[in-house]
Design a protein around this motif. Sequence first.
Motif, PDB file in Angstrom:
ATOM      1  N   SER A   1     -12.934   8.133   5.107  1.00  0.00           N
ATOM      2  CA  SER A   1     -11.907   8.328   4.088  1.00  0.00           C
ATOM      3  C   SER A   1     -10.536   7.977   4.649  1.00  0.00           C
ATOM      4  CB  SER A   1     -11.944   9.787   3.634  1.00  0.00           C
ATOM      5  OG  SER A   1     -11.007   9.964   2.625  1.00  0.00           O
TER       6      SER A   1
ATOM      7  N   LYS B   1     -10.287   1.128   2.577  1.00  0.00           N
ATOM      8  CA  LYS B   1     -11.263   0.356   1.801  1.00  0.00           C
ATOM      9  C   LYS B   1     -10.736   0.045   0.398  1.00  0.00           C
ATOM     10  CE  LYS B   1     -14.214   3.747   2.020  1.00  0.00           C
ATOM     11  NZ  LYS B   1     -13.504   4.809   2.718  1.00  0.00           N
ATOM     12  N   SER B   2     -10.238   1.085  -0.275  1.00  0.00           N
ATOM     13  CA  SER B   2      -9.716   0.850  -1.623  1.00  0.00           C
ATOM     14  C   SER B   2      -8.543  -0.111  -1.576  1.00  0.00           C
ATOM     15  CB  SER B   2      -9.255   2.162  -2.252  1.00  0.00           C
ATOM     16  OG  SER B   2     -10.330   3.046  -2.368  1.00  0.00           O
ATOM     17  N   THR B   3      -7.660   0.123  -0.636  1.00  0.00           N
ATOM     18  CA  THR B   3      -6.498  -0.754  -0.524  1.00  0.00           C
ATOM     19  C   THR B   3      -6.931  -2.205  -0.370  1.00  0.00           C
ATOM     20  OG1 THR B   3      -5.409   1.074   0.618  1.00  0.00           O
ATOM     21  CG2 THR B   3      -4.313  -1.057   0.693  1.00  0.00           C
TER      22      THR B   3
HETATM   23  N1  LIG Z   1      -0.337   4.741  -3.301  1.00  0.00           N
HETATM   24  C1  LIG Z   1      -0.277   5.101  -2.007  1.00  0.00           C
HETATM   25  N2  LIG Z   1       0.868   5.566  -1.470  1.00  0.00           N
HETATM   26  C2  LIG Z   1       0.946   5.938  -0.168  1.00  0.00           C
HETATM   27  N3  LIG Z   1      -0.083   5.862   0.674  1.00  0.00           N
HETATM   28  C3  LIG Z   1      -1.245   5.416   0.218  1.00  0.00           C
HETATM   29  C4  LIG Z   1      -1.410   5.017  -1.152  1.00  0.00           C
HETATM   30  N4  LIG Z   1      -2.694   4.603  -1.338  1.00  0.00           N
HETATM   31  C5  LIG Z   1      -3.292   4.748  -0.133  1.00  0.00           C
HETATM   32  N5  LIG Z   1      -2.442   5.220   0.789  1.00  0.00           N
HETATM   33  C6  LIG Z   1      -2.757   5.457   2.206  1.00  0.00           C
HETATM   34  O1  LIG Z   1      -3.343   4.295   2.721  1.00  0.00           O
HETATM   35  C7  LIG Z   1      -4.440   4.612   3.545  1.00  0.00           C
HETATM   36  C8  LIG Z   1      -5.701   3.944   3.037  1.00  0.00           C
HETATM   37  O2  LIG Z   1      -6.043   4.487   1.787  1.00  0.00           O
HETATM   38  P1  LIG Z   1      -7.277   4.019   0.915  1.00  0.00           P
HETATM   39  O3  LIG Z   1      -7.214   4.702  -0.384  1.00  0.00           O
HETATM   40  O4  LIG Z   1      -7.340   2.544   0.913  1.00  0.00           O
HETATM   41  O5  LIG Z   1      -8.491   4.599   1.766  1.00  0.00           O
HETATM   42  P2  LIG Z   1     -10.034   4.599   1.405  1.00  0.00           P
HETATM   43  O6  LIG Z   1     -10.722   4.000   2.565  1.00  0.00           O
HETATM   44  O7  LIG Z   1     -10.263   3.987   0.085  1.00  0.00           O
HETATM   45  O8  LIG Z   1     -10.352   6.133   1.378  1.00  0.00           O
HETATM   46  P3  LIG Z   1     -11.383   6.943   0.422  1.00  0.00           P
HETATM   47  O9  LIG Z   1     -12.728   6.780   1.017  1.00  0.00           O
HETATM   48  O10 LIG Z   1     -10.887   8.349   0.520  1.00  0.00           O
HETATM   49  O11 LIG Z   1     -11.263   6.377  -0.945  1.00  0.00           O
HETATM   50  C9  LIG Z   1      -4.538   6.121   3.572  1.00  0.00           C
HETATM   51  O12 LIG Z   1      -3.912   6.577   4.745  1.00  0.00           O
HETATM   52  C10 LIG Z   1      -3.770   6.563   2.378  1.00  0.00           C
HETATM   53  O13 LIG Z   1      -3.161   7.800   2.608  1.00  0.00           O
END
Ligand SMILES: Nc1ncnc2c1ncn2[C@@H]1O[C@H](COP(=O)(O)OP(=O)(O)OP(=O)(O)O)[C@@H](O)[C@H]1O
Lengths: 328, 247
Positions: free
Chosen positions: B40, B44-46
């Motif tokens: 988490s 990944k989402s980014t």
């Molecule tokens: N809109 C935003 N504003 C500030 N920070 C963000 C934002 N979106 C994501 N982040 C930060 O960017 C990083 C990557 O986030 P992301 O959502 O891409 O992770 P993820 O791998 O998709 O996690 P998960 O499995 O929880 O969905 C994290 O540290 C998160 O806190």
Amino acid sequence: MFSNLINSLVVISIVFIFLFSLLLVFKWLLFSSQWGVVTQNLPLYAFGVFPVDQRWRPCLWLLILAFLSIVTIFKPRWSWFGKVLPIAWVGVIPLGVGLLSGGLGLLPVESRHWGGFTLTILLMSCSALLAFPLGIMFAIGRQSKLPLIKYFSALYIDALRAVPLISILFFGQLLIPLFLPLGVEINRVSRAVISFTLFVAAYIAEDIRGGWQAIPNSQLEASKALGLSQAQTIRFIILPQALTIALPALTNQAIGLLQNTSLMSILGLVELLGISRSILANPVFIGRYIEVYVWLAGIYWVICTVMALLLRQLEEKVSIQRRIRKNV
Amino acid sequence: MSHIIRANNLVKSFTKGLRALDDISMVVNKQEVLVVMGPSGSGKSTLIRTFNGLETFDSGKLEVVGVPLYSNHDERNIRAIRRKVGMVFQQFNLFPHLSILENIILAPMKVQKLTRIEAEEHAMHLLSQMGITKQARKYPSQLSGGEQQRVAIARALALKPELLLFDEPTSALDPERVNEVLDAMRTLAQKGMTMVVVTHEVGFAREVADRVLFMDSGKLIEMTTPDIFFSNAKHERSRKFLNQIEK
Ligand SMILES: Nc1ncnc2c1ncn2[C@@H]1O[C@H](COP(=O)(O)OP(=O)(O)OP(=O)(O)O)[C@@H](O)[C@H]1O
Ligand SMILES: [Mg+2]
């Protein structure tokens, strides 16, 4: 024990006061009230000083409105009617203006001869019809990415909400003529409608913004991901949802608008309140204030109730719950 | 030119100093299924949201379905990409005020300017592919999560995309509803749809993925076939992650 005693005392005195007031009201109704001031002036309350031989025109308009209200509230099961109804409601307002002002073979009647119930309804419906799209425009403007549009909209909304309606109405009467090119004149009714529209639009914009902010960002992302443009997203995703959420607040605006039309009497328009005051100024009806104001309260109450019922229908129509119920 | 996504040195930070994407370079080929995994907050989402312009990046270059995208994020290029790339979200994100059918035909009618009849015909075809023809006239709130997600897939397919992006499509579902969605995705993969899927479903990754991309703290740690990744991951961090999710 003790609290019971107090409770009983309170209840007894409330009942007593209530019965006593009822008694006074009945006494007044039976022995001192004289309703001639109402019954002898019914046409004036309805149409103001509209020329007597042309009264069928406002009369026809009011009948059409009444008919539309009845079909809207009691919903007969005609299939074509769901589609026609919104168009009819929008169309009936310019129709009213046309019927009252004349032209196209009808004898022209100047707006200073319009009055009474007809004028109240006309002021309200015209302002509502114009203010609604304007309010939507300001609501959209406020969310715009272009700073100029965004700040202008915000400034407009805040400024208009900071000023009391009555001063906007006075300003409107005095200022609007100054903005018009020389030789162009517009009558008092139009000036009033313009001021009203500008005022109410600010409130409508705020109500819509409330609904707008309730829409989760994920809806916008889904719409963007589908390739819809900014404008399409607003048109097909945001506004339908925002308006549905804002509808109860907008209903309040509409009812407030109706009641605020009575301020026009201060500007010399003879809508319901204005015509009542001029009737009261007639020496024949001297001192019949209570009868007239009770009668007025009754009329406003009826209009409000009908409006509330109509807007309730609209709320029903747009509610997703209802669509779902219809489905199952 | 068999690639559909090419990323060169993508960097993105939301807050100064913290990199959500840290120098990512990668290629996704046509007809490939790429599964993205990682803890988490690893980005990944980014990452997949930059692929259709929902997220901007600070530097680097991206090319999706033949359209280049730089850190200035030209709006026209982004829309050109979105017309060819569908996306499915964790929370479905259906439009609650539109019926299922209207949800699906909206973009074809407004973006591709199809007539309602053409759009509805295609939509019904997609719904039958997803096994939910009966729900066409209902509203999203009347459907189960699994059904809603299949509608969302149909909606993403309606523009006949060259690439589908999935961000944890089964994470919001009841366990007994997960398979109906995974099955639909499996069928799509078999038909040759190019897909990038963020998911924690190891079974799906093993069986359907051509490659697995593992991320941690915004970095691409490794990108390899599922066989190697799940049994013989090279990196310490990948092994630690696999231990955690297999528990
Ligand atoms: N809109 C935003 N504003 C500030 N920070 C963000 C934002 N979106 C994501 N982040 C930060 O960017 C990083 C990557 O986030 P992301 O959502 O891409 O992770 P993820 O791998 O998709 O996690 P998960 O499995 O929880 O969905 C994290 O540290 C998160 O806190
Ligand atoms: Mg995520």
